[in-house]
Scaffold this motif. Structure first.
Motif, PDB file in Angstrom:
ATOM      1  N   PRO A  43      32.625 -15.382 -11.695  1.00 57.78           N
ATOM      2  CA  PRO A  43      33.092 -14.273 -12.531  1.00 57.78           C
ATOM      3  C   PRO A  43      33.739 -14.749 -13.832  1.00 57.78           C
ATOM      4  O   PRO A  43      34.157 -15.907 -13.955  1.00 57.78           O
ATOM      5  CB  PRO A  43      34.129 -13.562 -11.652  1.00 57.78           C
ATOM      6  CG  PRO A  43      33.774 -13.947 -10.252  1.00 57.78           C
ATOM      7  CD  PRO A  43      33.228 -15.343 -10.360  1.00 57.78           C
ATOM      8  N   MET A  44      33.855 -13.819 -14.770  1.00 59.37           N
ATOM      9  CA  MET A  44      34.439 -14.125 -16.072  1.00 59.37           C
ATOM     10  C   MET A  44      35.900 -14.563 -15.906  1.00 59.37           C
ATOM     11  O   MET A  44      36.649 -13.971 -15.134  1.00 59.37           O
ATOM     12  CB  MET A  44      34.350 -12.908 -16.992  1.00 59.37           C
ATOM     13  CG  MET A  44      34.777 -13.219 -18.395  1.00 59.37           C
ATOM     14  SD  MET A  44      34.342 -11.970 -19.636  1.00 59.37           S
ATOM     15  CE  MET A  44      34.990 -10.468 -18.946  1.00 59.37           C
ATOM     16  N   ASN A  51      34.223  -7.557 -15.437  1.00 61.28           N
ATOM     17  CA  ASN A  51      33.003  -8.259 -15.037  1.00 61.28           C
ATOM     18  C   ASN A  51      31.798  -7.337 -15.093  1.00 61.28           C
ATOM     19  O   ASN A  51      30.725  -7.729 -15.557  1.00 61.28           O
ATOM     20  CB  ASN A  51      33.164  -8.852 -13.636  1.00 61.28           C
ATOM     21  CG  ASN A  51      33.890 -10.177 -13.667  1.00 61.28           C
ATOM     22  OD1 ASN A  51      33.386 -11.145 -14.229  1.00 61.28           O
ATOM     23  ND2 ASN A  51      35.079 -10.216 -13.102  1.00 61.28           N
ATOM     24  N   ALA A  52      31.952  -6.099 -14.631  1.00 61.00           N
ATOM     25  CA  ALA A  52      30.841  -5.137 -14.654  1.00 61.00           C
ATOM     26  C   ALA A  52      30.368  -4.900 -16.087  1.00 61.00           C
ATOM     27  O   ALA A  52      29.168  -4.739 -16.334  1.00 61.00           O
ATOM     28  CB  ALA A  52      31.258  -3.827 -13.993  1.00 61.00           C
ATOM     29  N   PHE A 102      30.252  -6.886  -8.321  1.00 62.40           N
ATOM     30  CA  PHE A 102      30.596  -7.331  -6.963  1.00 62.40           C
ATOM     31  C   PHE A 102      31.773  -6.516  -6.453  1.00 62.40           C
ATOM     32  O   PHE A 102      32.492  -5.891  -7.220  1.00 62.40           O
ATOM     33  CB  PHE A 102      30.933  -8.825  -6.942  1.00 62.40           C
ATOM     34  CG  PHE A 102      32.184  -9.196  -7.695  1.00 62.40           C
ATOM     35  CD1 PHE A 102      33.392  -9.349  -7.040  1.00 62.40           C
ATOM     36  CD2 PHE A 102      32.151  -9.389  -9.068  1.00 62.40           C
ATOM     37  CE1 PHE A 102      34.536  -9.690  -7.732  1.00 62.40           C
ATOM     38  CE2 PHE A 102      33.304  -9.730  -9.774  1.00 62.40           C
ATOM     39  CZ  PHE A 102      34.499  -9.873  -9.095  1.00 62.40           C
ATOM     40  N   SER A 103      31.926  -6.541  -5.170  1.00 57.07           N
ATOM     41  CA  SER A 103      33.092  -5.923  -4.539  1.00 57.07           C
ATOM     42  C   SER A 103      33.372  -6.635  -3.238  1.00 57.07           C
ATOM     43  O   SER A 103      32.490  -7.271  -2.656  1.00 57.07           O
ATOM     44  CB  SER A 103      32.861  -4.431  -4.292  1.00 57.07           C
ATOM     45  OG  SER A 103      31.786  -4.266  -3.390  1.00 57.07           O
ATOM     46  N   PHE A 104      34.606  -6.559  -2.779  1.00 56.73           N
ATOM     47  CA  PHE A 104      35.001  -7.186  -1.530  1.00 56.73           C
ATOM     48  C   PHE A 104      35.568  -6.126  -0.610  1.00 56.73           C
ATOM     49  O   PHE A 104      36.131  -5.169  -1.011  1.00 56.73           O
ATOM     50  CB  PHE A 104      36.038  -8.287  -1.765  1.00 56.73           C
ATOM     51  CG  PHE A 104      35.493  -9.432  -2.568  1.00 56.73           C
ATOM     52  CD1 PHE A 104      34.615 -10.323  -1.989  1.00 56.73           C
ATOM     53  CD2 PHE A 104      35.850  -9.613  -3.879  1.00 56.73           C
ATOM     54  CE1 PHE A 104      34.120 -11.390  -2.722  1.00 56.73           C
ATOM     55  CE2 PHE A 104      35.349 -10.658  -4.610  1.00 56.73           C
ATOM     56  CZ  PHE A 104      34.489 -11.548  -4.029  1.00 56.73           C
ATOM     57  N   ALA A 143      31.589 -17.033 -18.111  1.00 57.66           N
ATOM     58  CA  ALA A 143      31.151 -16.785 -16.733  1.00 57.66           C
ATOM     59  C   ALA A 143      29.833 -17.511 -16.550  1.00 57.66           C
ATOM     60  O   ALA A 143      29.195 -17.937 -17.522  1.00 57.66           O
ATOM     61  CB  ALA A 143      30.987 -15.288 -16.480  1.00 57.66           C
ATOM     62  N   TRP A 144      29.417 -17.636 -15.294  1.00 55.72           N
ATOM     63  CA  TRP A 144      28.160 -18.303 -14.957  1.00 55.72           C
ATOM     64  C   TRP A 144      27.416 -17.461 -13.937  1.00 55.72           C
ATOM     65  O   TRP A 144      28.039 -16.804 -13.104  1.00 55.72           O
ATOM     66  CB  TRP A 144      28.426 -19.681 -14.342  1.00 55.72           C
ATOM     67  CG  TRP A 144      29.055 -20.654 -15.270  1.00 55.72           C
ATOM     68  CD1 TRP A 144      30.385 -20.893 -15.423  1.00 55.72           C
ATOM     69  CD2 TRP A 144      28.385 -21.517 -16.175  1.00 55.72           C
ATOM     70  NE1 TRP A 144      30.582 -21.860 -16.365  1.00 55.72           N
ATOM     71  CE2 TRP A 144      29.368 -22.258 -16.849  1.00 55.72           C
ATOM     72  CE3 TRP A 144      27.037 -21.731 -16.491  1.00 55.72           C
ATOM     73  CZ2 TRP A 144      29.062 -23.206 -17.820  1.00 55.72           C
ATOM     74  CZ3 TRP A 144      26.741 -22.685 -17.442  1.00 55.72           C
ATOM     75  CH2 TRP A 144      27.731 -23.405 -18.098  1.00 55.72           C
TER      76      TRP A 144
END
Length: 164
Positions: free
Chosen positions: A46-47, A155-156, A162-164, A93-94
């Motif tokens: 993530p960024m 990030n979106a 993503f989410s956790f 970010a990558w």
């Protein structure tokens, strides 16, 4: 007098997993650290930003790196032989959008190496989603080192979902 010797493919023997990517510590005894990063297909970082300079050389596969400008961003693709320089405090970010693992040599500060040592998880052969406790620990270690982590919304906005 200490005798130093040239070494082919040095490694400390320590590799940690950082929620998907792995980091192997190659050389750490000088004023900088050389690490080998492996990013599996479909995995992203993530960024984030940090005061430490990082330099990356792609030695296998390909990676996309987020180049963040003041008003915009651009994903650039780095292929085998490409060199990416990330200045200190640059948001980046990558992501590995390919079907093959990407392998990178990472040249960075000893401080960043210590961050990875503290925040990485032992490798046990199975990739597990991070627990809320592990994410909390990661956030605390990041704050301790003065590292910034983007929110899920930030990030979106650059295409990382993503989410956790």
């Amino acid at each position: 007098m200490t005798t130093a010797s040239t070494e082919k493919n040095p490694s400390t023997g320590l590799t940690v997993e950082v929620f998907g990517p792995t980091v192997e510590f190659l050389t750490t005894e000088s004023g900088f650290s050389v690490l080998k990063g492996v990013v599996p297909p479909g995995v992203f970082v993530p960024m984030h930003s940090h005061p430490d300079v990082e330099d990356f050389i792609v030695i296998a596969g390909e990676m996309q790196c987020l180049k963040q400008e003041t008003e915009s961003h651009e994903w650039i693709t780095a292929k085998v032989g490409d060199y990416i320089h990330v200045p200190g405090n640059a948001r980046h970010a990558w992501r590995n959008a390919s079907n093959e693992p990407a392998i990178l040599l990472i040249i960075t500060t000893n401080k960043m190496e210590q961050f990875f040592r503290e925040s990485g998880r032992s490798i046990d052969g199975t990739l597990q989603l991070p627990t809320p406790e592990e994410l909390g620990k990661f956030a605390a270690i990041s704050a301790k080192y003065g590292y910034w982590i983007a929110t899920p919304e930030e990030n979106a906005a650059v295409g990382i979902h993503f989410s956790f």
